[in-house]
Design a protein around this motif. Sequence first.
Motif, PDB file in Angstrom:
ATOM      1  N   TYR A  98      37.176 -30.309  -2.739  1.00 33.07           N
ATOM      2  CA  TYR A  98      35.875 -30.577  -3.339  1.00 33.07           C
ATOM      3  C   TYR A  98      36.069 -31.381  -4.612  1.00 33.07           C
ATOM      4  O   TYR A  98      36.898 -31.034  -5.446  1.00 33.07           O
ATOM      5  CB  TYR A  98      35.165 -29.250  -3.646  1.00 33.07           C
ATOM      6  CG  TYR A  98      33.808 -29.426  -4.261  1.00 33.07           C
ATOM      7  CD1 TYR A  98      32.751 -29.982  -3.547  1.00 33.07           C
ATOM      8  CD2 TYR A  98      33.561 -29.033  -5.575  1.00 33.07           C
ATOM      9  CE1 TYR A  98      31.496 -30.144  -4.120  1.00 33.07           C
ATOM     10  CE2 TYR A  98      32.312 -29.186  -6.157  1.00 33.07           C
ATOM     11  CZ  TYR A  98      31.287 -29.744  -5.420  1.00 33.07           C
ATOM     12  OH  TYR A  98      30.041 -29.902  -5.988  1.00 33.07           O
ATOM     13  N   GLN A  99      35.333 -32.459  -4.738  1.00 30.63           N
ATOM     14  CA  GLN A  99      35.448 -33.358  -5.876  1.00 30.63           C
ATOM     15  C   GLN A  99      36.899 -33.772  -6.109  1.00 30.63           C
ATOM     16  O   GLN A  99      37.367 -33.879  -7.241  1.00 30.63           O
ATOM     17  CB  GLN A  99      34.852 -32.721  -7.136  1.00 30.63           C
ATOM     18  CG  GLN A  99      33.347 -32.489  -7.030  1.00 30.63           C
ATOM     19  CD  GLN A  99      32.741 -31.914  -8.293  1.00 30.63           C
ATOM     20  OE1 GLN A  99      33.385 -31.161  -9.025  1.00 30.63           O
ATOM     21  NE2 GLN A  99      31.485 -32.242  -8.557  1.00 30.63           N
ATOM     22  N   GLY A 100      37.615 -33.977  -5.002  1.00 27.20           N
ATOM     23  CA  GLY A 100      38.994 -34.443  -5.058  1.00 27.20           C
ATOM     24  C   GLY A 100      40.026 -33.384  -5.371  1.00 27.20           C
ATOM     25  O   GLY A 100      41.208 -33.705  -5.536  1.00 27.20           O
ATOM     26  N   LEU A 101      39.630 -32.110  -5.440  1.00 26.71           N
ATOM     27  CA  LEU A 101      40.548 -31.045  -5.821  1.00 26.71           C
ATOM     28  C   LEU A 101      40.708 -30.026  -4.703  1.00 26.71           C
ATOM     29  O   LEU A 101      39.740 -29.657  -4.041  1.00 26.71           O
ATOM     30  CB  LEU A 101      40.034 -30.321  -7.063  1.00 26.71           C
ATOM     31  CG  LEU A 101      39.806 -31.160  -8.321  1.00 26.71           C
ATOM     32  CD1 LEU A 101      39.176 -30.311  -9.409  1.00 26.71           C
ATOM     33  CD2 LEU A 101      41.115 -31.771  -8.808  1.00 26.71           C
ATOM     34  N   SER A 102      41.918 -29.543  -4.520  1.00 29.11           N
ATOM     35  CA  SER A 102      42.199 -28.431  -3.613  1.00 29.11           C
ATOM     36  C   SER A 102      43.611 -27.941  -3.889  1.00 29.11           C
ATOM     37  O   SER A 102      44.393 -28.603  -4.565  1.00 29.11           O
ATOM     38  CB  SER A 102      42.054 -28.843  -2.140  1.00 29.11           C
ATOM     39  OG  SER A 102      43.017 -29.819  -1.784  1.00 29.11           O
ATOM     40  N   GLY A 103      43.932 -26.774  -3.342  1.00 33.90           N
ATOM     41  CA  GLY A 103      45.269 -26.209  -3.520  1.00 33.90           C
ATOM     42  C   GLY A 103      45.311 -25.280  -4.716  1.00 33.90           C
ATOM     43  O   GLY A 103      44.339 -24.594  -5.031  1.00 33.90           O
ATOM     44  N   TRP A 104      46.445 -25.256  -5.400  1.00 32.95           N
ATOM     45  CA  TRP A 104      46.593 -24.422  -6.593  1.00 32.95           C
ATOM     46  C   TRP A 104      45.919 -25.116  -7.769  1.00 32.95           C
ATOM     47  O   TRP A 104      46.275 -26.239  -8.136  1.00 32.95           O
ATOM     48  CB  TRP A 104      48.058 -24.150  -6.890  1.00 32.95           C
ATOM     49  CG  TRP A 104      48.634 -23.130  -5.965  1.00 32.95           C
ATOM     50  CD1 TRP A 104      49.438 -23.364  -4.882  1.00 32.95           C
ATOM     51  CD2 TRP A 104      48.432 -21.715  -6.032  1.00 32.95           C
ATOM     52  NE1 TRP A 104      49.745 -22.172  -4.261  1.00 32.95           N
ATOM     53  CE2 TRP A 104      49.145 -21.143  -4.942  1.00 32.95           C
ATOM     54  CE3 TRP A 104      47.720 -20.873  -6.883  1.00 32.95           C
ATOM     55  CZ2 TRP A 104      49.161 -19.765  -4.707  1.00 32.95           C
ATOM     56  CZ3 TRP A 104      47.736 -19.506  -6.651  1.00 32.95           C
ATOM     57  CH2 TRP A 104      48.450 -18.967  -5.571  1.00 32.95           C
ATOM     58  N   LEU A 105      44.945 -24.449  -8.358  1.00 30.54           N
ATOM     59  CA  LEU A 105      44.138 -25.012  -9.428  1.00 30.54           C
ATOM     60  C   LEU A 105      44.111 -24.047 -10.602  1.00 30.54           C
ATOM     61  O   LEU A 105      44.464 -22.871 -10.471  1.00 30.54           O
ATOM     62  CB  LEU A 105      42.710 -25.268  -8.934  1.00 30.54           C
ATOM     63  CG  LEU A 105      42.575 -26.171  -7.698  1.00 30.54           C
ATOM     64  CD1 LEU A 105      41.147 -26.133  -7.170  1.00 30.54           C
ATOM     65  CD2 LEU A 105      42.986 -27.598  -8.028  1.00 30.54           C
TER      66      LEU A 105
END
Length: 411
Positions: free
Chosen positions: A325-332
């Motif tokens: 979502y909005q270019g982000l995924s994984g460990w955040l």
Amino acid sequence: MHLRRPFAATAVAAAVLSAASTLGGSAAHADPPPAAAAHSQRSCAHTTGDVAACDAVVRTDIVDQFDPPAAGNGTAAPAAQGLPAGYGPSDLRSAYNLTGLGSAATVAVVDAYDDKSAESDLATYRAMYGLAPCTTVNGCFRKVNQSGGASVYPPANGGWAQEISLDLDMVSAICPGCKILLVEANSASLANLGTAVNTAARLGAVAISNSYGTSDLADSTYGSYYNHPGIAITASTGDSGVGAGYPASSAYVTAVGGTSLRRDSSSRGWAETAWSGAGSGCSQYNAALSAAASFTTGCARRAEADVSAVADPYTGVAVYDSVRYQGLSGWLVFGGTSAAAPIIASVYALAGDASSVNYPNSLPYLRYGATTVNDVTSGSNGACFPLVLCTSGASWDGPTGLGTPNGTAAF
């Protein structure tokens, strides 16, 4: 009246911790030197009226980073090689002096829309930190819609999926022995979210976390959804500084503010200041808590917050979310008072005394003391009058309430 200020999506801070080692998951890590800048964004757009927004804030400059760096492409690494950026369970339990694993009590998180990957993402988080599996099969995890059904779910939403991952991971971190109930509302309307809260109460939750909010509203309209004596119901105060919001301004909930959390050389090993984004303020509509009468709040009506926990995304928590979502995924790395609300709900569950959480919210005021909370005495979330609503000091203040947990004695 205190108006909400919009959250700065790309804040620049001179004293932000470095991405590589500042937010490491192990409590043994030392404080790193400051970085020049850091960036974050809201997971959900700001709202007003009877539609709520989630209060999650995600770092955009730390994605799939481990401390120390993992071998390979960095998208997955066993704990033996390194931990994700962001505070992990051992850090949070150390910071808040939590020792028990929790019984099989159920902590519910209420969110809007469906996260199809909720259970698998939860499994990834728990495996990374060596926590026991929490699955549908072993009876630890349960996902239902707002009516309690488990066959038809709401439509998916990437921003709320981030919120769901944050909530589930924080319950796991604080109360790894607790069962987790995820109740997904059909939409972000307060009517649907409130229906989901009623379902969570009906299905046996001892604590219910609500990491969302909108503008200040009256309990005469929506309060019945949150009025469940004997069940600890937490609500995040928002991420826009001074200005009351609902349901945190309800007299029926524990309003949870936010702090910046860093290690230091004190006997506690941690230091906290008020987070600049933490919501606080006076409700225009709802009655003051009688249990808070001995504290100076500057409010004739309901004051928020009651207590707090880490919420600054620049001293944030590790979360695993596979939904891009909005270019982000994984460990955040996440912050926002969305992180603090499930932390406090899980502390209530660890305490095992939710039957004492009755309207008008006698806990944690009933057991407040110098040894039951960590008093947060510095930091501010904006300009206001009187200053106690936006500036931290001894005893109660708006951004952090009575303080943060020092064990479970206040809960």
